[in-house]
Design a protein around this motif. Sequence first.
Motif, short mmCIF file in Angstrom:
data_model
loop_
_atom_site.label_atom_id
_atom_site.label_comp_id
_atom_site.label_asym_id
_atom_site.label_seq_id
_atom_site.Cartn_x
_atom_site.Cartn_y
_atom_site.Cartn_z
N ILE A 19 -1.46 2.47 -16.70
CA ILE A 19 -1.52 1.50 -15.60
C ILE A 19 -2.55 0.41 -15.91
CG2 ILE A 19 -3.22 2.63 -14.07
CD1 ILE A 19 -1.29 1.82 -11.75
N GLN A 114 12.41 -11.77 -0.26
CA GLN A 114 12.86 -10.98 0.90
C GLN A 114 14.23 -11.47 1.39
OE1 GLN A 114 9.82 -9.66 3.62
NE2 GLN A 114 11.12 -10.22 5.31
N ALA A 119 13.68 -6.71 2.51
CA ALA A 119 12.34 -6.12 2.43
C ALA A 119 12.41 -4.66 1.97
CB ALA A 119 11.68 -6.19 3.80
N ASP A 120 13.61 -4.15 1.78
CA ASP A 120 13.76 -2.75 1.39
C ASP A 120 13.22 -2.52 -0.03
OD1 ASP A 120 14.39 -0.20 1.85
OD2 ASP A 120 16.56 -0.45 1.82
N PHE A 121 12.83 -1.31 -0.29
CA PHE A 121 12.34 -0.97 -1.62
C PHE A 121 13.49 -1.01 -2.62
CE2 PHE A 121 9.15 1.06 1.06
CZ PHE A 121 7.98 0.71 0.40
N PHE A 214 7.63 0.60 -11.80
CA PHE A 214 7.24 0.74 -10.39
C PHE A 214 8.39 0.43 -9.44
CE2 PHE A 214 3.13 0.63 -12.28
CZ PHE A 214 2.37 1.44 -11.46
N SER A 219 6.46 -7.01 -0.09
CA SER A 219 5.10 -6.93 0.46
C SER A 219 4.11 -6.37 -0.55
CB SER A 219 5.11 -6.04 1.69
OG SER A 219 5.63 -4.78 1.36
N GLN A 220 4.63 -5.77 -1.66
CA GLN A 220 3.73 -5.20 -2.67
C GLN A 220 3.00 -6.27 -3.48
OE1 GLN A 220 3.27 -1.71 -3.90
NE2 GLN A 220 3.74 -1.43 -1.75
N SER A 264 -7.77 9.15 -2.47
CA SER A 264 -8.07 7.99 -1.61
C SER A 264 -9.37 7.30 -2.02
CB SER A 264 -8.14 8.43 -0.15
OG SER A 264 -9.03 9.50 0.01
N LEU B 40 11.72 -8.15 11.98
CA LEU B 40 12.88 -8.66 11.24
C LEU B 40 12.50 -9.19 9.86
CD1 LEU B 40 14.76 -10.43 14.17
CD2 LEU B 40 15.06 -8.12 13.29
N THR B 41 11.22 -9.52 9.69
CA THR B 41 10.70 -9.86 8.36
C THR B 41 9.41 -9.05 8.15
OG1 THR B 41 9.49 -11.73 9.29
CG2 THR B 41 11.65 -12.20 8.36
N GLY B 42 8.94 -9.08 6.92
CA GLY B 42 7.70 -8.33 6.62
C GLY B 42 8.02 -6.93 6.11
N PRO B 43 6.99 -6.15 5.85
CA PRO B 43 7.18 -4.87 5.17
C PRO B 43 8.03 -3.85 5.94
CG PRO B 43 4.89 -5.16 5.85
CD PRO B 43 5.57 -6.47 6.02
N ALA B 45 10.69 -4.60 7.71
CA ALA B 45 11.99 -5.20 8.04
C ALA B 45 13.17 -4.31 7.65
CB ALA B 45 12.12 -6.56 7.37
N ALA B 46 13.05 -3.60 6.54
CA ALA B 46 14.19 -2.82 6.07
C ALA B 46 14.70 -1.88 7.16
CB ALA B 46 13.79 -2.04 4.82
N ASP B 209 -4.41 6.65 -0.09
CA ASP B 209 -4.29 5.50 0.80
C ASP B 209 -2.88 4.96 0.77
OD1 ASP B 209 -6.72 5.09 2.14
OD2 ASP B 209 -7.66 4.50 0.26
N GLY B 211 -0.09 2.55 0.21
CA GLY B 211 -0.06 1.44 -0.76
C GLY B 211 -0.53 1.89 -2.13
N ASN B 212 -0.80 3.19 -2.30
CA ASN B 212 -1.21 3.71 -3.60
C ASN B 212 -0.17 3.36 -4.67
OD1 ASN B 212 -2.77 5.46 -5.40
ND2 ASN B 212 -1.03 6.84 -5.25
N ARG B 213 -0.66 2.94 -5.85
CA ARG B 213 0.27 2.51 -6.91
C ARG B 213 0.58 3.63 -7.88
NH1 ARG B 213 -3.17 -1.70 -6.13
NH2 ARG B 213 -4.69 -0.60 -7.37
N LEU B 237 8.98 4.94 0.50
CA LEU B 237 9.33 5.41 -0.85
C LEU B 237 8.20 6.15 -1.55
CD1 LEU B 237 11.61 3.01 -2.86
CD2 LEU B 237 12.16 5.03 -1.56
N PRO B 310 21.36 -1.26 3.20
CA PRO B 310 21.37 -0.36 2.05
C PRO B 310 21.88 1.05 2.40
CG PRO B 310 19.16 -1.27 2.43
CD PRO B 310 20.03 -1.76 3.53
#
Lengths: 287, 400
Positions: A19, A114, A119-121, A214, A219-220, A264, B40-43, B45-46, B209, B211-213, B237, B310
């Motif tokens: 990473i 988007q 916005a879906d993954f 990834f 939003s990421q 964390s 409807l928009t933003g994280p 939204a899906a 946390d 948002g962890n990558r 996800l 989806p």
Amino acid sequence: MSWPSLNLLGQAILSGIFIGGLYGLIGLGLGLTWGLLRQINLAHFGFVFLAAYLSYQMATEWGIDPLATLLVLPPLFFLAGAGMQWLLARFEITPFNSLLVTFGITVVIESIIQGIWTADFRRLETHYNDQKFTIGNFYLPVPELLTLLLSVAIAVLIWAAMRYTDLGKALRAMAQDGPIAAAFGINEKGMSLMLAGVCAALAAVAGICLALTFTLAPSQIFAWVGVVFAAVMLGGLGSALGPLVAGVIIGVSEAVTMAVTAPSWAPIVSFSLLIAMLLLRPDKVGR
Amino acid sequence: MTLTRRLLSIAAVALGAASLVAGSALAQQPPVRIGSTLALTGPLAATALTHKLVGEIYVEQLNARGGLLGRKVEWIVKDDQSKLELARTLYEQLITSDKVDLLMGPYATGAILSAMGVAQRYNKVLIHHTFGIPSLAKYDMQFPAWSLGPDPANTVPNTLFDALAKSAKPPKTIAIVTSKFPSVHFISVGGREVAKKRGLQEVLYLEWDFGNRDFGPIAARVKDAHPDFVWIGDIGLEGNMLLDAMKKIDYTPPIHFHVYPAPGPMTKAADANHALALTIFEEHAPFTNSAVAADFVKTFNERAAKANLPDTHVEVQAAASYTAWQMLEAGVRGAGSFDDKAIAAWLHKNKVNTITGNLRFDGPSNYGDDLMKIKQVQDGRWVVVYPPQFAPLNVKLQVQ
């Protein structure tokens, strides 16, 4: 807190190196524009994700091998980067204003992504995902390994170009003192366009690697800003190898933190390192 | 023409005229305006787009049935952009500027909490579909469609461990790894407590946390701990990313539970077979035994495909959304009025029959029974495996 097994620690360090390679690859273009063009280009993150989504589109919808997109996307992004630089120069955007303008461009890119991909993954499923090498008890996934190799190869190549070619010397001269460099015949405008184009092309390469390793969501985009900024600041603005080295240090520190303590705690590692460097070696940070 | 025939003709004309007048009076009544926001928009939204589609379907069906108390229904939905502060502002606008008659909740716990504050300030009923932390719902005129019960941190893990205890291979050790996302974290913490009380040995507990990558080190720690069962407190996800990371180090958890996974992607993940999760509705009998549910499933499948969603299946989100609209309709019809206090009073006293079950609102925070069931990915689709009366014929919880 129990001490982790050697196996766990080794695998975590490998994960951190991988990473960290990606942090370095994303940070390379950002650091070069910051250091050499004096522009804090937040749109770099937008370009990275746009390239990631285009790579995803080409691979999943059109059946193109994700690695083959390396031949298509970087040249396209070179043009986009040069075009953006032309606009910034045309309106004489100051370094601070470049932060605001490129932030706006990133928000626009996020909205475009988007609008097209929702916005879906999204997850790029390729045959590379299942491939890995095994060394003893340790696993080296092929997508991560490719990302690291690309990151190292590109960083070394750019370092060599900056150090040993006339072009590199001209860029460094331009960064040190533009007017004097121009007096010696360096075409500052042309060099700026070329450098911005190269940095956008690097963003495309990083985006393809990101898509390989990834899960994508619009939003990421902003989730990567903090840690990559830390890698660039620690590695040095305008440095080719610095962001990679700093990225790997941050990646390994985060991964070991996750392996030894609570995961964390990991996000604070990069900023703790940055603060420590600012306190202990302020002359080395951002130089 | 005889006198009788003449009288009959006059009566028919009079009746026709009367019905025309009545019809036009109904048509002239202003529509009932229901206001809400969705991300409807933003994280977010899906998932919120699913709620939008369900709302559109329901309002169309409602108007086809003659609307509410003889008035057509108009749904005003605004985009809160997945931002809590914007949701609050927009609900304020809906009440004060758009002057809507009724409210419907937004999507997700944070936005619902924002909307709840506004609803409370104006004494409006707020029916919501996806509120995950019942203890935070203090307003008396809010009503949940997400049937977690008032103490999900206790009841949900017990349902899960009951299911596992009756499986072919009950686990003895557990690893709990969880996101710190609010509506997930408190259930995972509850799961930890319940697991201890039930005698499961905890071999690992980790938090990350939102948002962890990098899930590589977490996957390595789970593998190192050798648990019989992995509780994954994930949302969206995150679970897929963790399973991907596990696959990269050649590890497949024996059996794993996910708190709020992305349902569509989870069924498609390579190592997700036998993954467990929570549900209140799935697209199979007995859930689809009612004509209303079956019709909704059919309509949603078609419309979701047209809308390019989806995942075109009706599962927890779509079902909860439909349930919320059923509650609003039942409240208005039951009260015989659009008055918020009358609707709230009726909902407090009566049960509402919905596609997700018979809901009551007389418990703490207006929550009724915990209707959560355990579902499992089997052959690429979700099926309910516990309680057994909700499982399809010959379907049982499978363990490796």
